[in-house]
Design a protein around this motif. Structure first.
Motif, short mmCIF file in Angstrom:
data_model
loop_
_atom_site.label_atom_id
_atom_site.label_comp_id
_atom_site.label_asym_id
_atom_site.label_seq_id
_atom_site.Cartn_x
_atom_site.Cartn_y
_atom_site.Cartn_z
N GLY A 25 0.85 -1.08 0.03
CA GLY A 25 0.04 0.13 0.01
C GLY A 25 1.00 1.17 0.02
O GLY A 25 0.59 2.47 -0.71
N ALA A 26 2.03 1.29 0.78
CA ALA A 26 2.70 2.56 0.83
C ALA A 26 3.43 2.56 -0.30
O ALA A 26 3.76 3.94 -0.90
N TYR A 27 3.83 1.47 -0.93
CA TYR A 27 4.84 1.77 -2.02
C TYR A 27 3.81 2.19 -3.27
O TYR A 27 4.35 3.31 -4.37
N TYR A 28 2.41 1.71 -3.44
CA TYR A 28 1.82 2.27 -4.47
C TYR A 28 1.17 3.82 -4.17
O TYR A 28 1.18 4.41 -5.08
N ALA A 29 1.20 4.10 -2.88
CA ALA A 29 0.68 5.33 -2.61
C ALA A 29 1.70 6.24 -2.98
O ALA A 29 1.31 7.33 -3.48
N ALA A 30 3.02 5.83 -2.68
CA ALA A 30 4.33 6.82 -3.15
C ALA A 30 4.30 7.29 -4.64
O ALA A 30 4.68 8.18 -5.08
N ALA A 31 3.78 6.15 -5.36
CA ALA A 31 3.84 6.19 -6.97
C ALA A 31 2.43 6.79 -7.31
O ALA A 31 2.33 6.98 -8.50
N GLY A 32 1.43 7.17 -6.38
CA GLY A 32 0.31 7.85 -6.83
C GLY A 32 -0.65 6.66 -7.75
O GLY A 32 -1.39 7.04 -8.46
N THR A 35 -4.36 0.64 -5.47
CA THR A 35 -4.02 -0.86 -5.40
C THR A 35 -5.16 -1.36 -4.45
O THR A 35 -5.71 -0.84 -3.59
N PHE A 36 -5.29 -2.56 -4.81
CA PHE A 36 -6.42 -3.64 -4.36
C PHE A 36 -5.96 -4.42 -2.93
O PHE A 36 -6.63 -4.47 -2.15
N PHE A 37 -4.71 -4.36 -2.97
CA PHE A 37 -4.04 -5.16 -2.00
C PHE A 37 -2.96 -4.15 -1.29
O PHE A 37 -1.75 -4.20 -1.62
N PRO A 38 -3.36 -3.64 -0.05
CA PRO A 38 -2.49 -2.77 0.57
C PRO A 38 -1.54 -3.65 1.46
O PRO A 38 -0.22 -2.70 1.79
N GLU A 39 -1.36 -5.01 1.55
CA GLU A 39 -0.43 -5.52 2.04
C GLU A 39 -0.48 -7.14 1.38
O GLU A 39 -1.58 -7.48 1.08
#
Length: 117
Positions: free
Chosen positions: A72-79, A82-86
């Motif tokens: 989730g943090a990885y995709y949030a940083a990329a804007g 994601t369906f799977f936050p972990e």
């Protein structure tokens, strides 16, 4: 005197299959099942090549372990949504095996894994 880095008994790498590039900066944890509860052994993050080579000790006892990935943090940083936050991958370790490599192939709405070498 320089010391060469050691490789842990369990290693991982994350490939962002949506971009076709290594997923750098993904937080990863390694836990061991201790009776009925999970005990944290190590934590780290993927490098620029999407790998974590020093995650925990060089040898682990036989047992059940899990890798946790903060996707989730990885995709949030990329804007990116994601369906799977972990993602949590649970696997068994045997003393007979010298090394375990557990890769994660990741996209915003799917993931897969396999026993690597």
């Amino acid at each position: 005197m320089s010391t060469s880095p050691t490789t842990s008994h369990v290693t991982t790498h994350v490939l962002d299959t949506g971009s076709g590039k290594p997923a750098a900066g993904v937080a990863v944890t390694l836990d061991m099942l201790d009776g009925e509860r999970w005990a944290r052994i190590a934590a780290g993050a993927t490098d620029d090549d999407g790998r974590v080579k020093a995650l925990g000790p060089e040898r682990l006892d036989s047992g059940t372990y899990r890798l946790g990935f903060d996707t989730g943090a990885y995709y949030a940083a990329a804007g990116t949504e994601t369906f799977f936050p972990e993602v949590t991958l649970t696997f068994a370790v045997s003393e007979a095996q010298p090394h375990y490599h557990v890769p994660l192939l990741l996209s915003p709405f799917a993931y897969s894994t396999y026993r690597g070498s």
